[in-house]
Enzyme design. Structure first.
Site, PDB file in Angstrom:
ATOM      1  N   ARG A  58       0.804  -1.703   0.057  1.00 55.67           N
ATOM      2  CA  ARG A  58      -0.020  -0.094   0.612  1.00 55.67           C
ATOM      3  C   ARG A  58       0.551   1.261  -0.464  1.00 55.67           C
ATOM      4  O   ARG A  58       1.042   2.179  -0.930  1.00 55.67           O
ATOM      5  CB  ARG A  58      -0.647   0.179   1.090  1.00 55.67           C
ATOM      6  CG  ARG A  58      -1.766   1.325   1.663  1.00 55.67           C
ATOM      7  CD  ARG A  58      -3.024   1.151   2.339  1.00 55.67           C
ATOM      8  NE  ARG A  58      -3.423   2.314   2.230  1.00 55.67           N
ATOM      9  CZ  ARG A  58      -3.794   3.174   3.819  1.00 55.67           C
ATOM     10  NH1 ARG A  58      -2.723   3.357   3.962  1.00 55.67           N
ATOM     11  NH2 ARG A  58      -5.259   3.238   3.386  1.00 55.67           N
ATOM     12  N   HIS A  62       0.292   3.833  -2.562  1.00 57.32           N
ATOM     13  CA  HIS A  62       0.266   5.639  -2.552  1.00 57.32           C
ATOM     14  C   HIS A  62       1.292   6.601  -2.766  1.00 57.32           C
ATOM     15  O   HIS A  62       1.188   8.036  -3.087  1.00 57.32           O
ATOM     16  CB  HIS A  62      -0.121   5.848  -0.923  1.00 57.32           C
ATOM     17  CG  HIS A  62      -1.469   4.862  -0.565  1.00 57.32           C
ATOM     18  ND1 HIS A  62      -1.624   5.006   0.992  1.00 57.32           N
ATOM     19  CD2 HIS A  62      -2.027   4.556  -0.988  1.00 57.32           C
ATOM     20  CE1 HIS A  62      -2.921   5.086   0.839  1.00 57.32           C
ATOM     21  NE2 HIS A  62      -3.356   4.224  -0.217  1.00 57.32           N
ATOM     22  N   ASN A  90      -3.727   8.619   4.114  1.00 53.45           N
ATOM     23  CA  ASN A  90      -2.236   8.131   4.655  1.00 53.45           C
ATOM     24  C   ASN A  90      -2.108   8.362   6.427  1.00 53.45           C
ATOM     25  O   ASN A  90      -1.363   7.583   7.198  1.00 53.45           O
ATOM     26  CB  ASN A  90      -0.690   8.735   3.669  1.00 53.45           C
ATOM     27  CG  ASN A  90      -0.845   7.952   3.527  1.00 53.45           C
ATOM     28  OD1 ASN A  90      -1.078   6.983   2.515  1.00 53.45           O
ATOM     29  ND2 ASN A  90      -0.667   9.417   2.236  1.00 53.45           N
ATOM     30  N   HIS A 189      -6.260  -6.580  -2.224  1.00 51.82           N
ATOM     31  CA  HIS A 189      -6.814  -6.380  -1.462  1.00 51.82           C
ATOM     32  C   HIS A 189      -6.720  -7.733  -0.918  1.00 51.82           C
ATOM     33  O   HIS A 189      -7.611  -8.498  -0.402  1.00 51.82           O
ATOM     34  CB  HIS A 189      -8.173  -5.722  -1.527  1.00 51.82           C
ATOM     35  CG  HIS A 189      -8.041  -4.146  -1.824  1.00 51.82           C
ATOM     36  ND1 HIS A 189      -8.523  -3.848  -2.060  1.00 51.82           N
ATOM     37  CD2 HIS A 189      -6.379  -3.596  -1.118  1.00 51.82           C
ATOM     38  CE1 HIS A 189      -8.631  -2.829  -1.549  1.00 51.82           C
ATOM     39  NE2 HIS A 189      -7.361  -2.199  -1.108  1.00 51.82           N
TER      40      HIS A 189
END
Ligand SMILES: *[C@@H]1O[C@H](CO)[C@@H](O)[C@H](O)[C@H]1NC(C)=O
Ligand SMILES: *[C@@H]1O[C@H](CO)[C@@H](O)[C@H](O)[C@H]1NC(C)=O
Ligand SMILES: *[C@@H]1O[C@H](CO)[C@@H](O)[C@H](O)[C@H]1NC(C)=O
Ligand SMILES: *[C@@H]1O[C@H](CO)[C@@H](O)[C@H](O)[C@H]1NC(C)=O
Ligand SMILES: *[C@@H]1O[C@H](CO)[C@@H](O)[C@H](O)[C@H]1NC(C)=O
Ligand SMILES: *[C@@H]1O[C@H](CO)[C@@H](O)[C@H](O)[C@H]1NC(C)=O
Ligand SMILES: *[C@@H]1O[C@H](CO)[C@@H](O)[C@H](O)[C@H]1NC(C)=O
Length: 324
Positions: A58, A62, A90, A189
């Site tokens: 992740r 990001h 975040n 996911h």
């Protein structure tokens, strides 16, 4: 002809350096043990906390999706800029900073002032997937670290589970990714956890209906209601994104979506569009297709907005820009 051959020769030999491109052999002579060091760092961390794999994946996503892969997400705030760490997507959710700092310190010991934090984070995401039982993909190296962070870009560019599929897709396409990348990368996911507040609106009074989201399996809804009761103090409780094989990187995420067991609204929404639904069905049936497409999408992700050549810098520490 002679001249043309010689131009082509020089281009092949020096092209990657002259043109500041990435190169599969970038650190082969300057940091031959790089992959080993990163892999060992992730492996040790996962031995204590398997969730860190999803956190690193992740963090890399990001970093790349807002202002490109340039390690900006790793920077602490300064008097000159706000940090992306404090941006909404975040703050209180991004994890793995200390681990990246530790791995960077180990890399500095082996090959000082050579390997960018952005390349380390890019490798870390791959190793995290691989060590979780997922696919492996080759990565060209040579990304440089950026000199600033951009909190507002992190706020506007990062996809959110509260957005409709069209908005998420628009954020991907604005970075050169496509609908297939949306569906393949959503497969991340298959590991990791979500905080209750990211899907709680599906559990109790969905769209003012007084009932859970009809696209959420009813027995799953009841069990989620017990972990995420309808009160604010449950907002940060954690639920696995794939409750079947929580720490294993596989294609069960897509099978879950097919039986209304996607946790986030943005996961389940992949079934509301014929094209993405067909891709979900494909990935649920063919794990190797998912593995191949996921790797290919990760490679694309890892080249968004990169800095190469003499631009940017190789940070000494990942959380601060070098002073000189
Ligand atoms: C790479 O690691 C091995 C041990 O795993 C070590 O023997 C070797 O010296 C290292 N090479 C470099 C260039 O650091
Ligand atoms: C082990 O993982 C936990 C989180 O689950 C973390 O708080 C702790 O710092 C980790 N310990 C080490 C030695 O990495
Ligand atoms: C930060 O990102 C925003 C939104 O993408 C952009 O408008 C702005 O110019 C960026 N600021 C800097 C200093 O790059
Ligand atoms: C989706 O995008 C549209 C158009 O940019 C915007 O008006 C809308 O607020 C977005 N929806 C959400 C939930 O972010
Ligand atoms: C949904 O599919 C998964 C994976 O095949 C399975 O383990 C799970 O029991 C199914 N859930 C429901 C509610 O059917
Ligand atoms: C999507 O599929 C449904 C049937 O499942 C069909 O009625 C609809 O026309 C299709 N939409 C598009 C855009 O192909
Ligand atoms: C699904 O898989 C089939 C067979 O591999 C392929 O022909 C088709 O294009 C795929 N559909 C989508 C939407 O990816």
């Amino acid at each position: 002809m002679q001249r043309l051959t010689s131009v082509v020769f020089w281009f092949l030999v020096f092209g990657p350096f002259v043109y500041g491109q990435l190169d599969y052999k970038f650190y082969d002579s300057t940091c031959p043990n790089l992959t080993k060091i990163v892999r060992f760092g992730i492996w040790s961390a996962m031995a204590n906390d398997t969730r860190i794999a999803a956190s690193l994946l992740r963090l890399h996503f990001h970093d790349c999706i807002s202002n490109g892969c340039e390690g900006s997400v790793l920077l602490d705030k300064t008097s000159d800029f706000s940090s992306e760490k404090d941006a909404n997507p975040n703050r209180n959710s991004a994890r793995g900073f200390e681990l990246i700092d530790t791995i960077k310190a180990n890399v500095e010991k082996a090959c000082p002032k050579t390997v960018s934090c952005t390349d380390i984070l890019t490798l870390a995401a791959r190793e995290a997937v691989f060590l979780s039982g997922g696919p492996f993909w080759s990565l060209a190296m040579g990304r440089r670290d950026g000199l600033t962070a951009n909190m507002s870009a992190a706020n506007t560019d990062t996809p959110s589970p509260f957005e409709p599929l069209e908005n998420i897709t628009a954020k991907f396409t604005s970075k050169g990714l496509n609908l297939k990348d949306v569906v393949a990368l959503s497969g991340a996911h298959t590991i990791g956890f979500a905080q209750c507040f990211t899907f709680k609106s599906r559990l109790f009074n969905f769209d003012g209906s007084g009932a859970p989201d009809p696209q959420l399996d009813s027995s799953l809804a009841s069990s989620l209601q017990t972990v995420c009761p309808n009160q604010d103090n449950s907002d940060t409780n954690l639920v696995p994104l794939d409750s079947v094989t929580t720490a294993k990187f596989d294609n069960i995420y897509y099978k879950n979506i097919l039986n209304n067991s996607g946790i986030l609204g943005s996961d389940q929404a992949l079934m509301n569009d014929n094209i993405t639904a067909t891709m979900v069905i494909n990935y649920s049936k063919y794990p190797y297709l998912f593995a191949k497409d996921f790797g290919a999408s990760m490679v694309k992700l890892s080249t968004i907005g990169i800095i190469t050549g003499q631009n940017g810098q190789v940070r000494n520490r990942c959380n601060i820009v070098n002073q000189n």
